[in-house]
Design a protein around this motif. Structure first.
Motif, PDB file in Angstrom:
ATOM      1  N   VAL A  74      41.847  20.610  40.087  1.00  0.00           N
ATOM      2  CA  VAL A  74      43.178  21.224  40.044  1.00  0.00           C
ATOM      3  C   VAL A  74      43.288  22.374  41.044  1.00  0.00           C
ATOM      4  O   VAL A  74      44.297  22.492  41.745  1.00  0.00           O
ATOM      5  CB  VAL A  74      43.539  21.676  38.609  1.00  0.00           C
ATOM      6  N   ILE A  75      42.269  23.186  41.157  1.00  0.00           N
ATOM      7  CA  ILE A  75      42.310  24.282  42.132  1.00  0.00           C
ATOM      8  C   ILE A  75      42.412  23.731  43.547  1.00  0.00           C
ATOM      9  O   ILE A  75      43.187  24.232  44.365  1.00  0.00           O
ATOM     10  CB  ILE A  75      41.104  25.227  41.963  1.00  0.00           C
ATOM     11  N   ARG A  76      41.673  22.688  43.824  1.00  0.00           N
ATOM     12  CA  ARG A  76      41.769  22.060  45.154  1.00  0.00           C
ATOM     13  C   ARG A  76      43.209  21.577  45.416  1.00  0.00           C
ATOM     14  O   ARG A  76      43.747  21.758  46.504  1.00  0.00           O
ATOM     15  CB  ARG A  76      40.780  20.909  45.269  1.00  0.00           C
ATOM     16  N   GLU A  77      43.830  20.987  44.420  1.00  0.00           N
ATOM     17  CA  GLU A  77      45.216  20.525  44.563  1.00  0.00           C
ATOM     18  C   GLU A  77      46.173  21.702  44.768  1.00  0.00           C
ATOM     19  O   GLU A  77      47.080  21.633  45.597  1.00  0.00           O
ATOM     20  CB  GLU A  77      45.647  19.744  43.315  1.00  0.00           C
ATOM     21  N   LEU A  78      45.968  22.765  43.997  1.00  0.00           N
ATOM     22  CA  LEU A  78      46.851  23.927  44.111  1.00  0.00           C
ATOM     23  C   LEU A  78      46.783  24.558  45.497  1.00  0.00           C
ATOM     24  O   LEU A  78      47.763  25.149  45.963  1.00  0.00           O
ATOM     25  CB  LEU A  78      46.503  24.966  43.045  1.00  0.00           C
ATOM     26  N   MET A  79      45.643  24.430  46.152  1.00  0.00           N
ATOM     27  CA  MET A  79      45.472  25.011  47.485  1.00  0.00           C
ATOM     28  C   MET A  79      46.419  24.401  48.521  1.00  0.00           C
ATOM     29  O   MET A  79      46.689  25.015  49.541  1.00  0.00           O
ATOM     30  CB  MET A  79      44.021  24.841  47.950  1.00  0.00           C
ATOM     31  N   GLU A  80      46.931  23.225  48.243  1.00  0.00           N
ATOM     32  CA  GLU A  80      47.856  22.582  49.186  1.00  0.00           C
ATOM     33  C   GLU A  80      49.148  23.387  49.341  1.00  0.00           C
ATOM     34  O   GLU A  80      49.703  23.453  50.435  1.00  0.00           O
ATOM     35  CB  GLU A  80      48.171  21.163  48.725  1.00  0.00           C
ATOM     36  N   ASP A  81      49.614  23.986  48.245  1.00  0.00           N
ATOM     37  CA  ASP A  81      50.896  24.689  48.268  1.00  0.00           C
ATOM     38  C   ASP A  81      50.808  26.174  47.921  1.00  0.00           C
ATOM     39  O   ASP A  81      51.836  26.848  47.834  1.00  0.00           O
ATOM     40  CB  ASP A  81      51.866  24.025  47.279  1.00  0.00           C
ATOM     41  N   HIS A  82      49.580  26.675  47.664  1.00  0.00           N
ATOM     42  CA  HIS A  82      49.399  28.054  47.226  1.00  0.00           C
ATOM     43  C   HIS A  82      48.193  28.685  47.904  1.00  0.00           C
ATOM     44  O   HIS A  82      47.251  27.995  48.268  1.00  0.00           O
ATOM     45  CB  HIS A  82      49.164  28.115  45.706  1.00  0.00           C
ATOM     46  N   GLU A  83      48.242  29.996  48.022  1.00  0.00           N
ATOM     47  CA  GLU A  83      47.053  30.759  48.378  1.00  0.00           C
ATOM     48  C   GLU A  83      46.313  31.022  47.068  1.00  0.00           C
ATOM     49  O   GLU A  83      46.917  31.480  46.103  1.00  0.00           O
ATOM     50  CB  GLU A  83      47.421  32.106  48.999  1.00  0.00           C
ATOM     51  N   ILE A  84      45.028  30.752  47.054  1.00  0.00           N
ATOM     52  CA  ILE A  84      44.229  30.918  45.840  1.00  0.00           C
ATOM     53  C   ILE A  84      43.248  32.066  46.037  1.00  0.00           C
ATOM     54  O   ILE A  84      42.525  32.115  47.038  1.00  0.00           O
ATOM     55  CB  ILE A  84      43.438  29.624  45.507  1.00  0.00           C
ATOM     56  N   PHE A  85      43.224  32.979  45.065  1.00  0.00           N
ATOM     57  CA  PHE A  85      42.259  34.072  45.061  1.00  0.00           C
ATOM     58  C   PHE A  85      41.567  34.090  43.702  1.00  0.00           C
ATOM     59  O   PHE A  85      42.235  34.060  42.665  1.00  0.00           O
ATOM     60  CB  PHE A  85      42.941  35.423  45.313  1.00  0.00           C
ATOM     61  N   ILE A  86      40.247  34.118  43.726  1.00  0.00           N
ATOM     62  CA  ILE A  86      39.476  34.233  42.497  1.00  0.00           C
ATOM     63  C   ILE A  86      39.309  35.721  42.236  1.00  0.00           C
ATOM     64  O   ILE A  86      38.740  36.444  43.055  1.00  0.00           O
ATOM     65  CB  ILE A  86      38.104  33.530  42.620  1.00  0.00           C
ATOM     66  N   THR A  87      39.831  36.180  41.104  1.00  0.00           N
ATOM     67  CA  THR A  87      39.820  37.601  40.777  1.00  0.00           C
ATOM     68  C   THR A  87      38.993  37.808  39.511  1.00  0.00           C
ATOM     69  O   THR A  87      39.426  37.457  38.419  1.00  0.00           O
ATOM     70  CB  THR A  87      41.259  38.118  40.573  1.00  0.00           C
ATOM     71  N   THR A  88      37.819  38.345  39.687  1.00  0.00           N
ATOM     72  CA  THR A  88      36.913  38.510  38.556  1.00  0.00           C
ATOM     73  C   THR A  88      36.481  39.966  38.430  1.00  0.00           C
ATOM     74  O   THR A  88      36.222  40.628  39.431  1.00  0.00           O
ATOM     75  CB  THR A  88      35.696  37.561  38.674  1.00  0.00           C
ATOM     76  N   ALA A  89      36.435  40.424  37.199  1.00  0.00           N
ATOM     77  CA  ALA A  89      36.054  41.816  36.924  1.00  0.00           C
ATOM     78  C   ALA A  89      34.532  41.955  36.918  1.00  0.00           C
ATOM     79  O   ALA A  89      33.922  42.200  35.889  1.00  0.00           O
ATOM     80  CB  ALA A  89      36.654  42.270  35.595  1.00  0.00           C
ATOM     81  N   ALA A  90      33.941  41.787  38.061  1.00  0.00           N
ATOM     82  CA  ALA A  90      32.483  41.793  38.184  1.00  0.00           C
ATOM     83  C   ALA A  90      31.873  43.183  38.067  1.00  0.00           C
ATOM     84  O   ALA A  90      30.677  43.312  37.838  1.00  0.00           O
ATOM     85  CB  ALA A  90      32.068  41.167  39.517  1.00  0.00           C
ATOM     86  N   MET A  91      32.653  44.206  38.223  1.00  0.00           N
ATOM     87  CA  MET A  91      32.093  45.551  38.239  1.00  0.00           C
ATOM     88  C   MET A  91      31.633  46.014  36.858  1.00  0.00           C
ATOM     89  O   MET A  91      30.770  46.873  36.743  1.00  0.00           O
ATOM     90  CB  MET A  91      33.099  46.549  38.805  1.00  0.00           C
ATOM     91  N   GLU A  92      32.188  45.447  35.805  1.00  0.00           N
ATOM     92  CA  GLU A  92      31.789  45.829  34.448  1.00  0.00           C
ATOM     93  C   GLU A  92      30.324  45.480  34.188  1.00  0.00           C
ATOM     94  O   GLU A  92      29.625  46.192  33.481  1.00  0.00           O
ATOM     95  CB  GLU A  92      32.679  45.124  33.418  1.00  0.00           C
ATOM     96  N   PHE A  93      29.886  44.379  34.755  1.00  0.00           N
ATOM     97  CA  PHE A  93      28.511  43.922  34.583  1.00  0.00           C
ATOM     98  C   PHE A  93      27.853  43.892  35.955  1.00  0.00           C
ATOM     99  O   PHE A  93      27.955  42.913  36.686  1.00  0.00           O
ATOM    100  CB  PHE A  93      28.489  42.543  33.906  1.00  0.00           C
ATOM    101  N   ARG A  94      27.206  44.983  36.298  1.00  0.00           N
ATOM    102  CA  ARG A  94      26.689  45.226  37.644  1.00  0.00           C
ATOM    103  C   ARG A  94      25.876  44.059  38.191  1.00  0.00           C
ATOM    104  O   ARG A  94      26.021  43.682  39.344  1.00  0.00           O
ATOM    105  CB  ARG A  94      25.853  46.506  37.632  1.00  0.00           C
ATOM    106  N   SER A  95      25.031  43.477  37.364  1.00  0.00           N
ATOM    107  CA  SER A  95      24.165  42.401  37.850  1.00  0.00           C
ATOM    108  C   SER A  95      24.901  41.074  38.001  1.00  0.00           C
ATOM    109  O   SER A  95      24.328  40.106  38.491  1.00  0.00           O
ATOM    110  CB  SER A  95      22.965  42.230  36.918  1.00  0.00           C
ATOM    111  N   SER A  96      26.169  41.015  37.614  1.00  0.00           N
ATOM    112  CA  SER A  96      26.900  39.749  37.676  1.00  0.00           C
ATOM    113  C   SER A  96      27.405  39.408  39.073  1.00  0.00           C
ATOM    114  O   SER A  96      27.692  38.250  39.354  1.00  0.00           O
ATOM    115  CB  SER A  96      28.086  39.776  36.714  1.00  0.00           C
ATOM    116  N   PHE A  97      27.516  40.387  39.936  1.00  0.00           N
ATOM    117  CA  PHE A  97      28.137  40.157  41.247  1.00  0.00           C
ATOM    118  C   PHE A  97      27.490  39.002  42.008  1.00  0.00           C
ATOM    119  O   PHE A  97      28.155  38.051  42.408  1.00  0.00           O
ATOM    120  CB  PHE A  97      28.102  41.435  42.086  1.00  0.00           C
ATOM    121  N   GLU A  98      26.186  39.072  42.221  1.00  0.00           N
ATOM    122  CA  GLU A  98      25.496  38.026  42.983  1.00  0.00           C
ATOM    123  C   GLU A  98      25.557  36.687  42.256  1.00  0.00           C
ATOM    124  O   GLU A  98      25.768  35.641  42.876  1.00  0.00           O
ATOM    125  CB  GLU A  98      24.043  38.433  43.242  1.00  0.00           C
ATOM    126  N   ASP A  99      25.375  36.711  40.940  1.00  0.00           N
ATOM    127  CA  ASP A  99      25.444  35.473  40.157  1.00  0.00           C
ATOM    128  C   ASP A  99      26.804  34.802  40.310  1.00  0.00           C
ATOM    129  O   ASP A  99      26.895  33.592  40.507  1.00  0.00           O
ATOM    130  CB  ASP A  99      25.230  35.761  38.662  1.00  0.00           C
TER     131      ASP A  99
END
Length: 178
Positions: A74-99
């Motif tokens: 679905v995300i691949r399909e949405l990319m045809e007509d939309h700009e897609i940005f993954i927005t994740t609150a990674a800062m709350e869990f410091r070690s999550s960024f790289e993962d």
């Protein structure tokens, strides 16, 4: 200019529940199903389960989460007509960024790294739509918020709800037809 969609990662693209279910079973020696914690987070079921949330701080916790069914397609399909940005609150869990970054690269290689937004406060996000499981992120969002169903948000009724990625697809098909 294409409309922008900001998409949360955890509990929207990445299924965190199976991992927590395994941890719960290992820690307490009993199985737990979604029905057992429906209406709350798994670590809110009893006072003695609260420490399970601490596993979110462990390096590697976010690296091997399961992909939500149909999200890639679905995300691949949405990319045809939309700009897609993954927005994740990674800062709350410091070690999550790289993962999280590695997880996205593995499971969504068609998304460019420039479209990954690792943040703390999502109120800074400027997009036309936001798909998120946390109401707090949608409350401060200036565009149209879509609440992705998760066990902890089932009693919320202020936002348009999508239960799965098939419903996300249908929502945006309807928007395109308008």
């Amino acid at each position: 200019m294409k409309p922008r969609i900001a998409i949360d990662m955890d509990e929207v693209m990445a299924d965190i529940e199976p991992k927590f279910q395994k941890i719960y079973e290992r820690e307490f020696g009993e199985k737990i199903t979604r029905d057992d914690y429906w209406g709350q987070k798994i670590y809110e079921t009893r006072d003695e389960t609260r420490y399970i949330r601490d596993f979110l701080h462990d390096k590697g916790f976010f690296r091997d989460l399961e992909v939500m069914p149909d999200s890639q397609e679905v995300i691949r399909e949405l990319m045809e007509d939309h700009e897609i940005f993954i927005t994740t609150a990674a800062m709350e869990f410091r070690s999550s960024f790289e993962d999280k970054y590695d997880w996205l690269q593995e499971h969504f290689p068609f998304l460019h790294w420039k479209n990954f937004v690792f943040c703390g406060d999502k109120s800074i996000i400027r997009a036309d739509y936001m798909i998120d499981d946390h109401v707090r992120n949608l409350e401060s969002f200036q565009g149209t918020g879509l609440l992705f169903t998760a066990s902890h948000n089932i009693h919320e009724d202020r936002f348009t709800r999508v239960d799965n990625w098939q419903q996300v697809r249908e929502y945006f098909k309807t928007q395109k037809a308008k």
